[in-house]
Write an enzyme that holds these catalytic residues in place. Structure first.
Site, short mmCIF file in Angstrom:
data_model
loop_
_atom_site.label_atom_id
_atom_site.label_comp_id
_atom_site.label_asym_id
_atom_site.label_seq_id
_atom_site.Cartn_x
_atom_site.Cartn_y
_atom_site.Cartn_z
N HIS A 1 0.87 -1.19 0.00
CA HIS A 1 0.00 0.00 0.00
C HIS A 1 0.91 1.24 0.00
CE1 HIS A 1 -3.45 2.39 0.27
NE2 HIS A 1 -3.87 2.12 1.48
N GLN B 1 -0.22 5.02 0.82
CA GLN B 1 -0.48 5.29 2.24
C GLN B 1 0.81 5.64 2.98
OE1 GLN B 1 -3.55 5.30 4.09
NE2 GLN B 1 -2.11 6.31 5.48
N ASP C 1 -2.77 -1.49 12.17
CA ASP C 1 -3.73 -1.64 11.07
C ASP C 1 -4.80 -2.62 11.52
OD1 ASP C 1 -4.92 -1.38 8.57
OD2 ASP C 1 -3.62 -2.86 7.61
#
Length: 314
Positions: free
Chosen positions: A129, A132, A223
């Protein structure tokens, strides 16, 4: 031409250059100056995985840069009906100036990029990702946590953990990753990160004790324990991640002025408590906003690299 598929493909200097560009564009917007860096450009946004922040940030970002965003779910295009990825790539890249894809498989993303003649951006895959992490590091810079950073990542060894590994090993800061046994990071990605870490001087620590990871950290991040596609394992994961909730007691082990990051959505009471998420050390909503600005930096930088190549070829 450059794509933005993983931070593995980028040097420290390029990563910092893109973030600095994003910060400069952010400052312009805050001063109500909207420079049309991508005037009349079209960004195709392909979503096989849904997202609040990814769609809003990319669609708003391309608009603020003078272009247009096209939202394309798998229900809207032939890709969802079995058209080969390489055919979709060759068609869309002849009609649009840039493509963002949020999908499951990194290999599918890379196949699209292989056949695309315009820049492709990874909006998220199961492995990485990267957009991010650009927003996360931008937030660290703004809050004075980039220099001599000691980052503690607590939770699943997923795409966020992998992306932190790439960022830390490229930029040279210390990263501690705490995961339960059975939820460690992909060994191949770890091997790549350790190779880069030797060059950058990054210190990377793996542990199954979150308290060890958080002790003295200047940045604490986590997360969700149950990502898209893991829903059937929810109850098992909640049990396996017992002791990994970032709460006040865990934050007290970090540096006194440590900040808390989370890519969102957050599930209060699981990976993080309400008190931490809404507390004074939390900068998660600055971080969320920076998705917009970091991605504008990425798009403008990629467009610039594409034009340099076109001019050179002419």
């Amino acid at each position: 031409m450059r794509h933005f598929l993983t931070l593995k493909d980028y040097t420290k200097e390029e990563i910092l250059e893109i973030i600095e560009l994003g910060l400069r564009i952010k400052a312009e917007v805050k001063s109500k100056r909207f420079t049309p860096y991508l005037e009349k450009h079209t960004l195709a946004m392909i979503f096989e995985k849904s997202s609040t922040r990814t769609r809003v940030s990319f669609e708003t970002g391309i608009y603020q840069l003078g272009g247009t965003g096209l939202f394309l779910s798998s229900r809207d295009i032939q890709l969802g009906r079995g058209e080969p990825m390489k055919d979709t790539a060759r068609v869309i890249s002849r009609m649009c100036d840039m493509v963002m894809i949020r999908t499951y498989s990194q290999s599918k993303l890379e196949e699209f990029a292989k056949y695309s003649n315009v820049p492709v951006i990874n909006g998220l895959t199961d492995e990485y990702h990267p957009v991010q992490l650009m927003a996360d590091y931008m937030t660290m810079i703004e809050h004075g946590k980039a220099e001599n950073a000691k980052v503690a990542y607590i939770g699943d060894g997923n795409n966020m953990a992998h992306s932190w590994l790439m960022l830390a090993s490229k930029l040279g800061f210390e990263l501690r990753i705490a995961t339960p046994k059975g939820y460690e990071c992909d060994p191949n990605i770890v091997d790549d990160a350790l190779k880069f870490a030797k060059e950058s001087g990054s210190k990377i620590i793996f542990t199954d004790d979150p308290k060890v990871a958080v002790s003295g950290a200047t940045v604490v991040t986590t997360d969700t324990w149950v990502s898209m596609g893991d829903e059937e394992e929810k109850e098992k994961r909640i049990k396996d991640f017992t002791g990994y909730t970032v709460d006040d007691n865990m934050m007290k082990l970090a540096s006194d002025n440590a900040i808390f990051l989370h890519c969102l959505p957050a599930y209060r009471g699981l990976e993080v408590t309400e008190d931490v998420l809404e507390g004074e050390q939390s900068v998660v909503f600055d971080e969320a906003e920076n998705r917009l600005h970091a991605q504008k930096g990425i798009m403008v930088w990629l467009d610039g690299k594409r034009k340099e190549k076109q001019i050179y070829e002419v």
